[in-house]
Design a protein around this motif. Structure first.
Motif, PDB file in Angstrom:
ATOM      1  N   VAL A   1       0.799  -1.280   0.079  1.00 34.64           N
ATOM      2  CA  VAL A   1       0.056  -0.054   0.013  1.00 34.64           C
ATOM      3  C   VAL A   1       0.826   1.060   0.052  1.00 34.64           C
ATOM      4  N   VAL A   2       0.791   1.896  -1.059  1.00 33.94           N
ATOM      5  CA  VAL A   2       1.448   3.280  -1.222  1.00 33.94           C
ATOM      6  C   VAL A   2       0.785   4.425  -0.986  1.00 33.94           C
ATOM      7  N   ILE A   3       1.416   5.239   0.007  1.00 32.00           N
ATOM      8  CA  ILE A   3       0.265   6.478   0.175  1.00 32.00           C
ATOM      9  C   ILE A   3       1.319   7.520   0.051  1.00 32.00           C
ATOM     10  N   PRO A   4       0.958   8.598  -1.021  1.00 23.95           N
ATOM     11  CA  PRO A   4       1.991   9.809  -0.919  1.00 23.95           C
ATOM     12  C   PRO A   4       1.836  10.701   0.573  1.00 23.95           C
ATOM     13  N   TYR A   5       2.811  11.376   0.624  1.00 27.04           N
ATOM     14  CA  TYR A   5       2.685  12.097   2.123  1.00 27.04           C
ATOM     15  C   TYR A   5       1.654  13.386   2.015  1.00 27.04           C
ATOM     16  N   ALA A   6       1.300  13.835   0.693  1.00 28.68           N
ATOM     17  CA  ALA A   6       0.579  14.587   0.600  1.00 28.68           C
ATOM     18  C   ALA A   6      -0.995  14.403   0.768  1.00 28.68           C
ATOM     19  N   THR A   7      -1.368  13.263   0.525  1.00 30.22           N
ATOM     20  CA  THR A   7      -2.598  12.770   0.903  1.00 30.22           C
ATOM     21  C   THR A   7      -2.762  12.440   2.106  1.00 30.22           C
ATOM     22  N   LEU A   8      -1.935  12.275   3.204  1.00 31.47           N
ATOM     23  CA  LEU A   8      -2.046  12.058   4.491  1.00 31.47           C
ATOM     24  C   LEU A   8      -2.176  13.650   5.337  1.00 31.47           C
ATOM     25  N   GLU A   9      -2.085  14.714   4.249  1.00 31.21           N
ATOM     26  CA  GLU A   9      -1.773  15.811   4.911  1.00 31.21           C
ATOM     27  C   GLU A   9      -3.203  16.336   5.431  1.00 31.21           C
ATOM     28  N   PRO A  10      -4.305  16.163   5.352  1.00 32.83           N
ATOM     29  CA  PRO A  10      -5.701  16.365   5.898  1.00 32.83           C
ATOM     30  C   PRO A  10      -5.640  16.227   7.267  1.00 32.83           C
ATOM     31  N   VAL A  11      -4.896  14.826   7.613  1.00 33.42           N
ATOM     32  CA  VAL A  11      -4.988  14.065   8.894  1.00 33.42           C
ATOM     33  C   VAL A  11      -3.670  14.068   9.521  1.00 33.42           C
ATOM     34  N   ARG A  12      -2.737  14.985   9.181  1.00 33.89           N
ATOM     35  CA  ARG A  12      -1.493  14.885   9.763  1.00 33.89           C
ATOM     36  C   ARG A  12      -1.325  15.287  11.281  1.00 33.89           C
ATOM     37  N   ALA A  13      -2.355  16.139  11.759  1.00 31.96           N
ATOM     38  CA  ALA A  13      -2.271  16.617  13.116  1.00 31.96           C
ATOM     39  C   ALA A  13      -2.585  15.528  13.893  1.00 31.96           C
ATOM     40  N   LYS A  14      -3.484  14.545  13.407  1.00 28.00           N
ATOM     41  CA  LYS A  14      -3.882  13.401  14.102  1.00 28.00           C
ATOM     42  C   LYS A  14      -2.890  12.110  14.053  1.00 28.00           C
ATOM     43  N   LEU A  15      -2.167  12.223  13.013  1.00 30.73           N
ATOM     44  CA  LEU A  15      -1.173  11.202  12.766  1.00 30.73           C
ATOM     45  C   LEU A  15       0.175  11.520  13.741  1.00 30.73           C
ATOM     46  N   VAL A  16       0.351  12.643  13.974  1.00 33.94           N
ATOM     47  CA  VAL A  16       1.575  12.633  14.861  1.00 33.94           C
ATOM     48  C   VAL A  16       1.445  12.692  16.362  1.00 33.94           C
ATOM     49  N   GLN A  17       0.221  12.289  16.686  1.00 35.61           N
ATOM     50  CA  GLN A  17      -0.207  11.855  18.005  1.00 35.61           C
ATOM     51  C   GLN A  17       0.576  10.615  18.551  1.00 35.61           C
ATOM     52  N   MET A  18       1.092  10.483  19.631  1.00 39.31           N
ATOM     53  CA  MET A  18       1.513   9.218  20.229  1.00 39.31           C
ATOM     54  C   MET A  18       0.670   8.226  20.689  1.00 39.31           C
ATOM     55  N   TYR A  19      -0.657   8.751  21.042  1.00 35.48           N
ATOM     56  CA  TYR A  19      -1.605   7.687  21.350  1.00 35.48           C
ATOM     57  C   TYR A  19      -2.882   8.430  20.984  1.00 35.48           C
ATOM     58  N   MET A  20      -4.105   7.527  21.060  1.00 39.11           N
ATOM     59  CA  MET A  20      -5.373   7.683  20.513  1.00 39.11           C
ATOM     60  C   MET A  20      -5.819   9.089  21.508  1.00 39.11           C
ATOM     61  N   GLY A  21      -6.519  10.101  20.870  1.00 38.66           N
ATOM     62  CA  GLY A  21      -6.883  10.973  21.793  1.00 38.66           C
ATOM     63  C   GLY A  21      -6.065  12.060  22.399  1.00 38.66           C
TER      64      GLY A  21
END
Length: 350
Positions: A231-251
């Motif tokens: 599964v290949v995802i460009p980094y730009a595709t994840l930009e809308p949810v980047r603020a949530k992906l940088v979390q160390m844990y959920m929430g």
């Protein structure tokens, strides 16, 4: 590994050259590689990369910047185990091999031909991603779904995929996309819709060749035969949810303390503020205002029972009637202007 004495020798040579009034010694490429500790042995018949090439290639984004992405891929693999068992009615084991960060051109160079690459679209993010499968996985799924032989399939060279193989690959791609969409649900709602299948990697270009992509390699074992899907995802595709992906844990929350905000809001509500009762407001030309003198009468077109507005700074809070209570001028509040919340929020923002 470079010897620490190389640094000392280079510094001594430069110091000696400068002390004697000579021009500093120019280092060759081998000395630069040794000082920067980027020299690596050649392999597979390819020459070792130079220091400058290594420095340029080191600009790829580190995967540690999106720790929640590993959690999402792990969850997708667990969902794949159930989905593929229902699809094949066989014992299927899916496992996450690794997650790589690489340029899109490097991914295209690793695709083995003949290939089937599924192009999908992230509807809510308005961008694309790829799902690639090797020939071992495609032929294995063909044999399992169509009741073929259970032995290890032989390698087929130079043959294009048939329409049946393309249809089954498309079906398997949709299963992977559905599980990937469910894996993102705890963070963000996104639907990955299948777009098309490509046999030429050049036609599956969804981003620039130098852009960074995230590649998740998944090993799928069916009937003791192993194939791989990517599964290949460009980094730009994840930009809308980047603020949530940088979390160390959920929430996890950043830069915000709910308890402190509640305490500050309660203390602000107990704070004394100055209120101004405005009977009426008029607009007059500046020249007329400058001509006012003591004793000038202003005509206000307002009746004695007109409502009075209580204001805090520029924010109106209440409206009422002007009167007298115990020899004091008073205002009886009759209307709440519903702007108290805006006043408190404005104080909190500052």
């Amino acid at each position: 590994m470079s010897d620490p004495t190389d640094f000392e020798d280079a510094e001594l040579d430069m110091a000696a050259a400068m002390g004697m009034g000579q021009a500093p010694k120019q280092l060759n490429q081998a000395e630069i590689d040794r000082l920067l500790n980027v020299e690596e042995p050649a392999g597979d018949g390819r020459p070792a990369a130079s220091a400058i090439e290594r420095l340029v290639n080191s600009t790829a984004v580190n995967k540690d910047r999106l720790p929640m992405l590993d959690v999402i891929f792990d969850r997708m693999v667990r969902l794949l185990n159930t989905s593929l068992r229902q699809l094949t009615s066989s014992n299927v084991e899916a496992s996450l091999v690794r997650v790589d960060w690489l340029r899109f051109s490097d991914f295209l160079a690793t695709v083995e031909l003949p290939a089937l690459i599924g192009v999908a679209r992230a509807e809510q993010w308005d961008n694309h991603l790829l799902v690639s499968m090797d020939s071992s996985l495609i032929y294995t799924m063909m044999d399992v779904l169509l009741g073929g032989r259970r032995s290890r399939p032989g390698r087929v060279e130079g043959r294009a995929y048939t329409s049946i193989e393309r249809k089954l690959t498309e079906r398997l791609t949709k299963v992977i996309l559905q599980d990937l969409s469910q894996s993102f649900d705890p963070l963000a709602k996104v639907d990955f819709s299948f777009d098309r299948l490509e046999t030429n990697p050049q036609f599956a270009a969804i981003t620039r060749a130098t852009n960074v992509t995230i590649r998740a390699r998944i090993a799928i074992e069916v009937e003791r035969r192993v194939g791989h899907a990517e599964v290949v995802i460009p980094y730009a595709t994840l930009e809308p949810v980047r603020a949530k992906l940088v979390q160390m844990y959920m929430g996890e929350k950043f830069g915000r303390d709910v308890m402190w905000e509640t305490h500050l809001k309660s203390e602000l509500q107990r704070t004394r503020i100055d209120l101004v009762a405005v009977l009426h407001q008029i607009e007059a030309p500046l020249g007329e205002v400058l001509a006012w003198k003591p004793g000038t009468a202003l005509k206000l077109k307002v009746s004695p029972d007109a409502p009075t507005v209580l204001m805090s700074g520029e924010t109106p809070l209440f409206a009422g009637r002007m009167g007298q209570c115990n020899e004091n001028v008073a205002v009886r509040i009759e209307t709440d202007l519903d702007t108290k919340g805006e006043l408190v929020d404005g104080l909190l923002s500052h």
